[in-house]
Write a protein that holds these residues in place. Structure first.
Motif: not given
Length: 294
Positions: A137, A143-146, A148-149, A284
């Motif tokens: 975090k 980042t976590r978003a990077q 995941a995406e 997703q």
């Protein structure tokens, strides 16, 4: 986003050995699962095979020996890809076929189906996992978003579904695409960036957050566990293994695999059935999951 690949990234080794060639990578995945199935088939059908390897934790969580209030003491931090609706439907078909000859099989619930892109940590305490999550975090490098995406901008396809098995579980396994025709779902794809490239990139991205990766799964495999053994029920007579029942299940797996290849693998006319194509993370992205293994 471009990545600098770590020299000691275990997934990069296979890519280099395969000359960064999707066809060679696909072949490595196919050889791995085919050889393993044949090895397990020989072992399971041998006269000295005495029964299934039962999942001792799952036995306490579900089934005839369920213990109310029991919690899996193992905690993990993993990165999953969830199968899309067409693959979930395919798994449902396979599970029904298996259950027909092995009613005591424990089937993975639809909502839990996944393939593990990267296992970050396994069998730790809740507090230890929480420390890793806080590191993730607080990361500014990645980042976590990077994470995941990443598969949304770096698409990879999986094809050629097949049931893989051993004495403890069964899975629906896939091979990375290698320039096979695309369906409307994938919208055209050259397949140079494969599922193994995705695993490589996610490994490096996680390490850039400052988390050490302790993955057990670096073999060339893309699989979704769909069933486990939690009892010998239905496979014993007078307390002894009934080899004819074991043979029946192994034969059914063989029949299923023949149908999967005929109906859902790339076809002789050059088309790829949509039911047999998985564009990883297309809908997703990836799921970063922490918590109990079961």
């Amino acid at each position: 986003m471009s990545l600098t690949i770590s020299e000691d990234n275990p997934f990069q080794v296979l890519i280099a050995e395969s000359n960064d060639d999707p066809t060679q990578l696909q072949l490595r995945y196919e050889k791995h699962r085919t050889a393993r199935n044949e090895q397990q088939r020989t072992r399971i059908l041998a006269e000295d095979f005495h029964g299934w390897t039962l999942d001792k934790i799952l036995m306490r969580l579900d089934g005839p020996t369920k213990e109310e209030g029991f919690l899996d003491p193992r905690n993990c931090l993993v990165i999953w890809a969830r199968p899309p609706p067409n693959i979930r439907d395919l798994i449902s078909f396979v599970q029904k076929e298996l259950k027909d000859v092995a009613p005591s099989l424990w089937l993975m619930p639809t909502e839990n189906l996944h393939t593990t892109v990267l296992e970050v940590a396994h069998s730790l305490t809740e507090a230890q996992i929480e420390d890793l999550v806080q590191t993730l975090k607080s990361s500014t490098a990645i980042t976590r978003a990077q994470i995941a995406e990443h598969p949304i901008t770096h698409q990879s396809r999986l094809l050629k579904p097949m049931v893989s098995f051993d004495s403890s579980a069964m899975a629906l396994s896939f091979a990375p695409a290698a320039a096979e025709p695309s369906t409307e779902r994938s919208g055209g794809h050259d397949d140079h960036y494969t599922y193994h490239h995705l695993r490589r990139d996610i490994f490096d991205m996680v390490r850039k957050t400052g988390i050490p990766v302790a993955s057990r799964y670096i073999v060339p495999s893309a699989h979704i566990t769909i069933a486990r053994f939690i009892t010998q029920e239905g496979f014993q007579v007078a307390g002894q293994l009934d080899h004819s029942c074991v043979q029946l299940l192994v034969d059914r797996i063989g029949d299923i695999n023949k149908r999967l290849e005929r109906m859902y693998w790339p076809q002789p006319d050059g088309t790829v059935p949509e039911m047999g194509e998985w564009v990883v993370g297309q809908d997703q992205g990836l799921v970063i999951r922490r918590g109990r293994l079961c």
